[in-house]
Design a protein around this motif. Structure first.
Motif, PDB file in Angstrom:
ATOM      1  N   GLU A 137      41.942  43.696  51.553  1.00 25.69           N
ATOM      2  CA  GLU A 137      41.524  45.074  51.242  1.00 25.69           C
ATOM      3  C   GLU A 137      40.057  45.318  51.591  1.00 25.69           C
ATOM      4  O   GLU A 137      39.675  46.420  51.975  1.00 25.69           O
ATOM      5  CB  GLU A 137      41.787  45.393  49.772  1.00 25.69           C
TER       6      GLU A 137
ATOM      7  N   VAL B  69      39.899  46.040  55.253  1.00 26.83           N
ATOM      8  CA  VAL B  69      40.473  47.364  55.511  1.00 26.83           C
ATOM      9  C   VAL B  69      39.435  48.425  55.144  1.00 26.83           C
ATOM     10  O   VAL B  69      39.226  49.397  55.865  1.00 26.83           O
ATOM     11  CB  VAL B  69      41.782  47.582  54.704  1.00 26.83           C
ATOM     12  N   CYS B  70      38.760  48.199  54.018  1.00 23.24           N
ATOM     13  CA  CYS B  70      37.738  49.117  53.521  1.00 23.24           C
ATOM     14  C   CYS B  70      36.637  49.323  54.571  1.00 23.24           C
ATOM     15  O   CYS B  70      36.259  50.456  54.885  1.00 23.24           O
ATOM     16  CB  CYS B  70      37.164  48.505  52.245  1.00 23.24           C
TER      17      CYS B  70
ATOM     18  N   THR C 274      40.547  51.180  49.157  1.00 24.38           N
ATOM     19  CA  THR C 274      40.056  51.125  50.539  1.00 24.38           C
ATOM     20  C   THR C 274      38.901  52.093  50.820  1.00 24.38           C
ATOM     21  O   THR C 274      38.395  52.137  51.934  1.00 24.38           O
ATOM     22  CB  THR C 274      41.209  51.429  51.538  1.00 24.38           C
TER      23      THR C 274
END
Ligand SMILES: Nc1ncnc2c1ncn2[C@@H]1O[C@H](COP(=O)(O)OP(=O)(O)OP(=O)(O)O)[C@@H](O)[C@H]1O
Ligand SMILES: [Mg+2]
Length: 225
Positions: free
Chosen positions: A88, A91-92, A117
């Protein structure tokens, strides 16, 4: 700074005639960007609703499932949970870069881990879609999910997991719960638009699947592994 040229021209003209600082206006304009997250248990209807909402708002639509695939952010497959593994944090970072490159005023992010995110202070609103477990089970059965995966998702819906995540991460003031049970996409989108325009207040705590199923003596039917 990623404002389109036309928009910059308009801001420049506005600053000239009003005597307002040009940079001040640009900053104000950027602050107006609205990041809207649509979350909920898999199968509640996030994608159907998010696509229609994006169209209505002329927003940029980001489907997190497709985004992580396209940007090579899938790290593996969890055999037990029958789901892809994503980092995550990565993705963030990638999503933030992507969003900074967009010109859109409204951005709709669709995904059950959407709240993790985006930095909470950048989030304008989180819509948590809720669907009665009996209806959700039908959607998941139609997808051909295994009994275990269906049970996990139903438990997650009954125990308000996405709602709790949204409130913990973004705060109660930004979260709106919408019960989509028996409603068509248009009706759900109408409610969202009314909320975003301030005509309808946000509600949370509107469903209590646990209490409802317990009172009906049906909890075991939905919470068995
Ligand atoms: N409001 C609605 N009314 C009736 N059917 C709906 C509604 N929203 C979605 N559906 C249907 O429910 C199913 C699941 O919807 P969708 O794929 O949008 O869920 P999702 O929450 O995005 O799931 P996932 O997390 O797995 O991506 C689809 O078949 C869709 O057509
Ligand atoms: Mg989806």
């Amino acid at each position: 700074m990623n404002l389109e040229k036309g928009r910059l021209c308009l801001l420049y003209i506005l600053s000239y005639f009003t005597g307002t600082s040009f940079l001040g206006l640009v900053n104000y304009d950027l602050k107006e960007r609205r990041i809207i997250i649509v979350t909920g248990t898999p199968g509640v209807g996030k994608s159907a609703v998010s696509r229609a909402l994006s169209k209505e708002l002329k927003a940029e639509y980001i489907d997190l499932t497709k985004f992580v695939e396209k940007h090579g952010l899938i790290e593996g497959y969890d055999e037990d949970r029958e789901t892809f593994i994503v980092d995550e944090e990565k993705v963030c970072i990638r999503l933030q870069e992507f969003i900074e490159g967009l010109n859109a005023q409204n951005i709709v992010i669709d995904g059950h881990y959407g709240v993790f995110t985006v930095s909470p202070e950048k989030v304008y609103r989180v819509f948590v879609l809720r669907r009665h477990p009996a209806e959700l089970r039908e959607v998941l059965l139609a997808r051909g999910y295994s009994d275990r995966k269906i049970a996990e998702n139903l438990a997650s819906e009954i125990l308000d997991v996405c709602l709790i995540d949204a409130i913990k991460r973004c705060g109660r003031d930004k979260v709106c719960e919408i019960d989509v049970t028996g409603k068509d996409v248009g009706c759900v989108v109408k409610k969202m638009v009314e909320n975003l325009s301030g005509r309808r207040p946000c509600e949370i705590g509107i469903v209590d699947w646990l209490g409802e199923l317990e009172r009906e003596g049906r909890l075991d039917e939905f919470l068995t592994f």
